[in-house]
Design a protein around this motif. Structure first.
Motif, mmCIF file in Angstrom:
data_model
loop_
_atom_site.group_PDB
_atom_site.id
_atom_site.type_symbol
_atom_site.label_atom_id
_atom_site.label_comp_id
_atom_site.label_asym_id
_atom_site.label_seq_id
_atom_site.Cartn_x
_atom_site.Cartn_y
_atom_site.Cartn_z
ATOM 1 N N GLU A 1 4.206 -63.067 -23.901
ATOM 2 C CA GLU A 1 4.066 -62.310 -22.658
ATOM 3 C C GLU A 1 3.830 -63.241 -21.482
ATOM 4 O OE1 GLU A 1 1.754 -58.291 -21.625
ATOM 5 O OE2 GLU A 1 0.419 -59.921 -22.215
ATOM 6 N N CYS A 2 4.391 -62.867 -20.334
ATOM 7 C CA CYS A 2 4.130 -63.600 -19.097
ATOM 8 C C CYS A 2 4.283 -62.665 -17.910
ATOM 9 C CB CYS A 2 5.051 -64.806 -18.957
ATOM 10 S SG CYS A 2 6.791 -64.408 -18.696
ATOM 11 N N LYS A 3 3.740 -63.105 -16.775
ATOM 12 C CA LYS A 3 3.847 -62.355 -15.529
ATOM 13 C C LYS A 3 4.573 -63.217 -14.511
ATOM 14 C CE LYS A 3 -0.151 -59.593 -16.407
ATOM 15 N NZ LYS A 3 -1.277 -58.881 -15.969
ATOM 16 N N ALA A 4 5.554 -62.596 -13.865
ATOM 17 C CA ALA A 4 6.320 -63.285 -12.833
ATOM 18 C C ALA A 4 6.569 -62.309 -11.697
ATOM 19 C CB ALA A 4 7.645 -63.783 -13.390
ATOM 20 N N ASP A 5 6.287 -62.768 -10.495
ATOM 21 C CA ASP A 5 6.451 -61.950 -9.305
ATOM 22 C C ASP A 5 5.665 -60.656 -9.486
ATOM 23 O OD1 ASP A 5 7.296 -61.526 -6.745
ATOM 24 O OD2 ASP A 5 9.263 -60.769 -7.290
ATOM 25 N N GLU A 6 6.310 -59.521 -9.563
ATOM 26 C CA GLU A 6 5.603 -58.243 -9.664
ATOM 27 C C GLU A 6 5.660 -57.636 -11.059
ATOM 28 O OE1 GLU A 6 7.455 -55.641 -6.840
ATOM 29 O OE2 GLU A 6 7.639 -57.235 -5.377
ATOM 30 N N TRP A 7 6.167 -58.368 -12.030
ATOM 31 C CA TRP A 7 6.435 -57.782 -13.341
ATOM 32 C C TRP A 7 5.753 -58.531 -14.479
ATOM 33 C CZ3 TRP A 7 10.320 -58.960 -9.796
ATOM 34 C CH2 TRP A 7 10.825 -57.847 -9.104
ATOM 35 N N THR A 8 5.521 -57.777 -15.547
ATOM 36 C CA THR A 8 5.072 -58.347 -16.810
ATOM 37 C C THR A 8 6.240 -58.229 -17.782
ATOM 38 O OG1 THR A 8 2.783 -57.674 -16.437
ATOM 39 C CG2 THR A 8 3.419 -58.132 -18.707
ATOM 40 N N PHE A 9 6.553 -59.321 -18.448
ATOM 41 C CA PHE A 9 7.628 -59.366 -19.433
ATOM 42 C C PHE A 9 7.003 -59.654 -20.790
ATOM 43 C CE2 PHE A 9 9.435 -60.410 -15.390
ATOM 44 C CZ PHE A 9 10.702 -59.842 -15.399
#
Length: 166
Positions: free
Chosen positions: A60-68
């Motif tokens: 899992e990671c967070k980038a900009d406004e999203w969690t993937f």
């Protein structure tokens, strides 16, 4: 132009060029899949135990406004695969208090055909989610992009970057 102004213009132009989503290939240990993430994921996994019979993992990671995220679990019984895929979809929909906006077929090369496999766009009261579930043998996968707004372009990059191991 003074050197100070030139440095400021250069710094601003470099900042404008830096991508919000920095896609990279990731192969989480034990997942049996390679995925393209827009940020460096943190990977956690746990082996099967007597108390928890399924080996599981999460990248899992967070980038900009999203969690993937990419989650996987190894099941012991083939009869549990379809119900597990259904439950992954149902539990997220319930957790987000979301409505299913659309459902689409999903193809990941090498996946085991299963009528419960697919992808959905969910709209919750405060979050949007794109979700895909599929399996390979006794391993089930859940792929998720979660944020306050939808981003179909990022989802397409995320989902098409999935490659099951040979």
């Amino acid at each position: 132009m003074t050197s100070r102004a030139l440095l400021l213009v250069l710094a601003l132009s470099l900042a404008a060029c830096s991508p919000k989503l920095d896609w990279r290939q990731t192969h989480p240990v034990g997942a049996g899949i390679t995925a393209m993430f827009p940020c460096k994921p943190v990977v956690n996994s746990r082996p099967a135990t007597a108390a928890e019979p399924a080996a599981m993992g999460l990248a899992e990671c967070k980038a900009d406004e999203w969690t993937f995220s990419l989650a996987w679990a190894d099941l012991k019984d083939p009869a549990l695969v379809g119900p597990a895929l259904h439950e992954m979809q149902r539990s997220l929909t319930t957790k987000l208090n979301a409505e299913v906006v659309s459902t689409e077929a999903l193809t990941v090369a090498g996946m085991t055909p299963n009528p419960a496999a697919g992808q959905q766009l969910l709209r919750g009261t405060q979050q949007h989610a794109r979700l895909a579930v599929f399996s390979r043998g006794l391993r089930v996968y859940q792929v998720l992009m979660l944020g306050t707004q939808d981003n179909p372009v990022a989802w397409e990059s995320f989902i098409t970057g999935l490659k099951l191991d040979s």
